[in-house]
Write a protein that holds these residues in place. Structure first.
Motif, PDB file in Angstrom:
ATOM      1  N   PHE A  52      -2.372   0.437   6.080  1.00  0.00           N
ATOM      2  CA  PHE A  52      -2.582   1.541   4.892  1.00  0.00           C
ATOM      3  C   PHE A  52      -2.333   0.827   3.711  1.00  0.00           C
ATOM      4  O   PHE A  52      -3.118   0.939   2.710  1.00  0.00           O
ATOM      5  CB  PHE A  52      -1.545   2.715   5.221  1.00  0.00           C
ATOM      6  CG  PHE A  52      -1.928   3.796   3.837  1.00  0.00           C
ATOM      7  CD1 PHE A  52      -2.738   4.724   3.998  1.00  0.00           C
ATOM      8  CD2 PHE A  52      -0.593   3.652   3.150  1.00  0.00           C
ATOM      9  CE1 PHE A  52      -2.864   5.761   3.063  1.00  0.00           C
ATOM     10  CE2 PHE A  52      -0.863   4.626   2.026  1.00  0.00           C
ATOM     11  CZ  PHE A  52      -2.150   5.576   1.980  1.00  0.00           C
ATOM     12  N   LEU A  95      -8.412   5.504   4.521  1.00  0.00           N
ATOM     13  CA  LEU A  95      -6.954   5.724   4.023  1.00  0.00           C
ATOM     14  C   LEU A  95      -6.454   7.284   4.505  1.00  0.00           C
ATOM     15  O   LEU A  95      -5.306   7.055   4.662  1.00  0.00           O
ATOM     16  CB  LEU A  95      -7.142   5.685   2.580  1.00  0.00           C
ATOM     17  CG  LEU A  95      -7.092   4.213   1.887  1.00  0.00           C
ATOM     18  CD1 LEU A  95      -7.462   4.251   0.294  1.00  0.00           C
ATOM     19  CD2 LEU A  95      -5.778   3.592   2.342  1.00  0.00           C
ATOM     20  N   CYS A  96      -7.518   8.066   4.350  1.00  0.00           N
ATOM     21  CA  CYS A  96      -6.955   9.576   4.716  1.00  0.00           C
ATOM     22  C   CYS A  96      -6.689   9.547   6.215  1.00  0.00           C
ATOM     23  O   CYS A  96      -5.679  10.071   6.505  1.00  0.00           O
ATOM     24  CB  CYS A  96      -8.034  10.513   4.359  1.00  0.00           C
ATOM     25  SG  CYS A  96      -8.456  10.664   2.730  1.00  0.00           S
ATOM     26  N   ALA A 148      -3.359   7.916   6.363  1.00  0.00           N
ATOM     27  CA  ALA A 148      -2.259   8.628   6.028  1.00  0.00           C
ATOM     28  C   ALA A 148      -1.944   9.774   7.067  1.00  0.00           C
ATOM     29  O   ALA A 148      -0.731  10.103   7.166  1.00  0.00           O
ATOM     30  CB  ALA A 148      -2.806   9.178   4.749  1.00  0.00           C
ATOM     31  N   LEU A 179       0.189   8.298   9.663  1.00  0.00           N
ATOM     32  CA  LEU A 179       1.623   8.231   9.267  1.00  0.00           C
ATOM     33  C   LEU A 179       2.402   9.474   9.175  1.00  0.00           C
ATOM     34  O   LEU A 179       3.482   9.296   9.731  1.00  0.00           O
ATOM     35  CB  LEU A 179       1.460   7.439   7.746  1.00  0.00           C
ATOM     36  CG  LEU A 179       1.275   6.022   7.733  1.00  0.00           C
ATOM     37  CD1 LEU A 179       1.121   5.345   6.116  1.00  0.00           C
ATOM     38  CD2 LEU A 179       2.231   5.068   8.422  1.00  0.00           C
TER      39      LEU A 179
END
Length: 198
Positions: free
Chosen positions: A53, A74-75, A78, A81
């Motif tokens: 990320f 990236l989404c 995320a 995570l």
């Protein structure tokens, strides 16, 4: 003080099960092998995801001419995570905590994971809620609890957000059997005028 709870049904015995005598206070710790394994797995997934990320975010902000193509990835990272990080961090907190995690006595329950102390007389209803990977005891309260942080250990919904008049006590991955913890809590709620929901 001793209380009696129903015996646990097993594959070899499904009827005429003698009750179990439980001595109060009943205490439990979170330092179990299962907790250590789950925490290690969460860390193994979280750290590469976090590194990926950060690298992709750095690339999108500094190198790429068109950072829009990285937004979807990236989404997704995320989201991963948010799935792994609470399990990893809460597991590490449990494994490094000194002393007891959960204390049940004749007055109430002390959940040191969230710092919450609830008296049995404040509990209106109690119910055991089985989950895919464990078990909760859901306590319905007479008066709402004050708001708490986003990632709350006694949460009832997404990311630990709490319904003000509900508190979940996680009885998974402790060194006392889930049946004993759950049935003891139900018995103590009933003994103090609360309603047990099946």
């Amino acid at each position: 003080m001793n209380i009696e709870i129903p015996g646990e049904i097993t594959f070899s015995r499904t009827y005429n099960i003698p009750p179990i005598s439980v001595s109060l206070p009943l205490t439990a710790r979170a330092r179990t092998f299962a907790q250590a394994v789950i925490t290690a797995i969460a860390w193994c997934f979280m750290m590469p995801t976090l590194a990926l990320f950060v690298m992709l975010l750095w690339h999108a902000l500094t190198v790429a001419a068109d950072p829009g193509g990285s937004v979807l990835v990236l989404c997704a990272l995320a989201f991963l995570l948010l799935c792994f990080m609470p399990k990893a961090l809460f597991g590490m907190e449990d494994l490094t905590r000194g002393g007891l995690t959960l204390i049940l006595d004749s007055d109430g329950v002390t959940d040191r994971r969230s710092g919450q102390i609830l008296r049995w007389t404040d509990v209106a209803t109690a119910r055991i809620v089985p989950r895919r990977n464990g078990c909760w005891v859901r306590l319905g309260l007479h008066t709402p609890l004050p708001p708490r942080r986003l990632f709350d250990r006694g949460g009832t919904g997404l990311l630990g957000r709490r319904t003000p008049d509900l508190y979940n006590v996680d009885i998974t991955n402790l060194d006392v059997r889930q049946h004993v913890l759950g049935q003891t809590m139900l018995a103590l709620v009933a003994a103090n005028g609360g309603r047990v929901e099946r």
